[in-house]
Design a protein around this motif. Structure first.
Motif, PDB file in Angstrom:
ATOM      1  N   MET A   1       7.820   8.354  -0.779  1.00 47.24           N
ATOM      2  CA  MET A   1       7.723   7.283   0.016  1.00 47.24           C
ATOM      3  C   MET A   1       8.744   6.063  -0.790  1.00 47.24           C
ATOM      4  O   MET A   1       7.971   5.990  -1.727  1.00 47.24           O
ATOM      5  CB  MET A   1       6.797   7.579   0.886  1.00 47.24           C
ATOM      6  CG  MET A   1       5.960   6.311   1.501  1.00 47.24           C
ATOM      7  SD  MET A   1       3.989   6.698   2.426  1.00 47.24           S
ATOM      8  CE  MET A   1       4.557   8.000   3.019  1.00 47.24           C
ATOM      9  N   THR A   3       7.460   1.608  -0.774  1.00 49.78           N
ATOM     10  CA  THR A   3       6.405   0.786  -0.794  1.00 49.78           C
ATOM     11  C   THR A   3       7.300  -0.065   0.586  1.00 49.78           C
ATOM     12  O   THR A   3       8.656  -0.443   0.749  1.00 49.78           O
ATOM     13  CB  THR A   3       6.355   0.399  -1.999  1.00 49.78           C
ATOM     14  OG1 THR A   3       5.304   1.352  -2.885  1.00 49.78           O
ATOM     15  CG2 THR A   3       4.865  -0.522  -1.571  1.00 49.78           C
ATOM     16  N   ARG A  25       0.587  -4.563   2.708  1.00 47.01           N
ATOM     17  CA  ARG A  25       0.460  -3.736   2.914  1.00 47.01           C
ATOM     18  C   ARG A  25       0.685  -2.540   3.295  1.00 47.01           C
ATOM     19  O   ARG A  25      -0.598  -2.030   3.696  1.00 47.01           O
ATOM     20  CB  ARG A  25       0.463  -3.163   1.099  1.00 47.01           C
ATOM     21  CG  ARG A  25       1.028  -1.925   0.559  1.00 47.01           C
ATOM     22  CD  ARG A  25       0.262  -0.932  -0.860  1.00 47.01           C
ATOM     23  NE  ARG A  25      -1.154  -0.525  -0.216  1.00 47.01           N
ATOM     24  CZ  ARG A  25      -2.127  -0.146  -1.736  1.00 47.01           C
ATOM     25  NH1 ARG A  25      -1.505   0.037  -2.496  1.00 47.01           N
ATOM     26  NH2 ARG A  25      -3.600   0.022  -0.755  1.00 47.01           N
ATOM     27  N   ARG A  27       2.871   1.039   4.102  1.00 44.84           N
ATOM     28  CA  ARG A  27       2.333   2.420   3.100  1.00 44.84           C
ATOM     29  C   ARG A  27       3.294   1.148   1.247  1.00 44.84           C
ATOM     30  O   ARG A  27       3.585   0.490   1.304  1.00 44.84           O
ATOM     31  CB  ARG A  27       3.693   2.943   3.772  1.00 44.84           C
ATOM     32  CG  ARG A  27       4.443   3.000   3.376  1.00 44.84           C
ATOM     33  CD  ARG A  27       5.374   3.851   4.288  1.00 44.84           C
ATOM     34  NE  ARG A  27       7.611   3.934   3.918  1.00 44.84           N
ATOM     35  CZ  ARG A  27       8.360   3.128   4.794  1.00 44.84           C
ATOM     36  NH1 ARG A  27       7.432   2.813   6.551  1.00 44.84           N
ATOM     37  NH2 ARG A  27       9.770   3.333   4.966  1.00 44.84           N
ATOM     38  N   ASN A  28       2.236   2.973   0.768  1.00 43.16           N
ATOM     39  CA  ASN A  28       2.696   2.900  -0.319  1.00 43.16           C
ATOM     40  C   ASN A  28       3.761   3.858  -0.895  1.00 43.16           C
ATOM     41  O   ASN A  28       3.207   5.535  -0.804  1.00 43.16           O
ATOM     42  CB  ASN A  28       2.239   2.180  -1.611  1.00 43.16           C
ATOM     43  CG  ASN A  28       0.654   2.763  -1.382  1.00 43.16           C
ATOM     44  OD1 ASN A  28      -0.444   3.152  -0.304  1.00 43.16           O
ATOM     45  ND2 ASN A  28       0.469   3.423  -2.585  1.00 43.16           N
ATOM     46  N   CYS A  29       4.348   3.718  -2.241  1.00 45.45           N
ATOM     47  CA  CYS A  29       4.334   4.751  -2.837  1.00 45.45           C
ATOM     48  C   CYS A  29       3.751   5.619  -3.924  1.00 45.45           C
ATOM     49  O   CYS A  29       2.754   4.694  -4.056  1.00 45.45           O
ATOM     50  CB  CYS A  29       5.915   5.155  -3.669  1.00 45.45           C
ATOM     51  SG  CYS A  29       5.591   3.869  -5.306  1.00 45.45           S
TER      52      CYS A  29
END
Length: 278
Positions: A1, A3, A25, A27-29
């Motif tokens: 995923m 970021t 934020r 979404r984040n990896c």
């Protein structure tokens, strides 16, 4: 995923606003684990996280396998609201990274982030570089500080300016420039980035001109670094003003189609050590 952040820009005048934008934020990896790092030895490393990707144990592993590590402070002090992901900052002393400070080579922070670092304390342990937009940057070390001039530009989007600055700084140091000259190169690339929206594009002929100027500056410095003590490596060397003028002239060159331009990095650990150890 991958970021993803959403940036919310304010319409307040620059003189009164506290920050250029509010980041959230989305979404984040996954974080980078120590086991994700290669089992090798490196001359230098860069810890440039934006969303909590770098764990304390991962940075510690980087410090173990690299001679010199450059760290962007946002990788260490950013925290995120559990509801809407708004980015907030915590003091470096309150983070889980503070005990690693004496092992860091260079710590970069923006003027907004600097109050969370305690520059006076951090400079006792490593070189701290604080960027300040149109006012350039300031390099701090345990026994002094030096102001590095900016390059005139019209800011349209600050996104990525810190990354471009750090990339220019590191490239200059690896090429063998003195710290003030390398910081000037960082200012140069930061100024190019804020003048564009989104991912910056650098003109091929301009990049080649900059590369030539860096090589010329490096040749002027040959024989000097080996005789300098740690203190003198932070003092502006002779010709620093002319180097600024040469880079400024490169920035004004006519544009041409964008292509990749590679920097020839030294393969000798000794060459790297001479350029980037404070």
């Amino acid at each position: 995923m991958t970021t993803l952040f959403h940036a919310h820009f304010t319409s307040e005048p620059a003189e009164t606003r506290r920050q250029d934008r509010i980041l959230k934020r989305v979404r984040n990896c996954d974080p980078i684990l120590p086991s994700d790092l290669p089992d090798s030895r490196f001359d230098f490393g860069m810890a440039v996280g934006v969303a909590g990707e770098i764990l304390p144990e991962t940075l510690e592993q980087m410090l173990d396998i690299c001679n010199v590590v450059f760290v962007d402070i946002q990788a260490l002090i950013r925290v995120f609201d559990s509801v809407d992901g708004t980015v907030e900052l915590v003091g470096l002393k309150d983070s889980r990274f503070f005990h690693l400070l004496p092992r860091i080579g260079f710590l970069k922070a923006s003027a907004e982030e600097a109050p969370f670092v305690d520059v006076e304390e951090a400079r006792k342990w490593c070189c701290v570089v604080v960027t300040n937009g149109k006012d350039g940057c300031t390099v701090y070390w345990k026994d002094g500080e030096v102001q590095i001039a900016a390059f005139p530009t019209v800011q349209v989007d600050p996104t990525g300016a810190g990354d471009s600055f750090l990339g220019g700084l590191v490239a200059g140091l690896v090429q063998g420039l003195a710290v003030p000259d390398a910081a000037l190169l960082g200012n140069f690339f930061g100024s190019l980035t804020v003048g564009q929206i989104g991912l910056p594009k650098f003109d091929l002929r301009m990049l080649q001109r900059v590369k030539d100027e860096v090589q010329r500056r490096k040749m002027q410095s040959i024989g000097c670094h080996e005789k300098q003590d740690d203190e003198l490596k932070f003092v502006k060397p002779l010709g620093h003003g002319q180097f600024h003028a040469s880079l400024g002239a490169a920035k004004l060159m006519p544009t041409c189609p964008i292509q990749e331009c590679c920097w020839d990095l030294p393969s000798s650990p000794r060459a790297v050590e001479q350029g980037i150890h404070p």
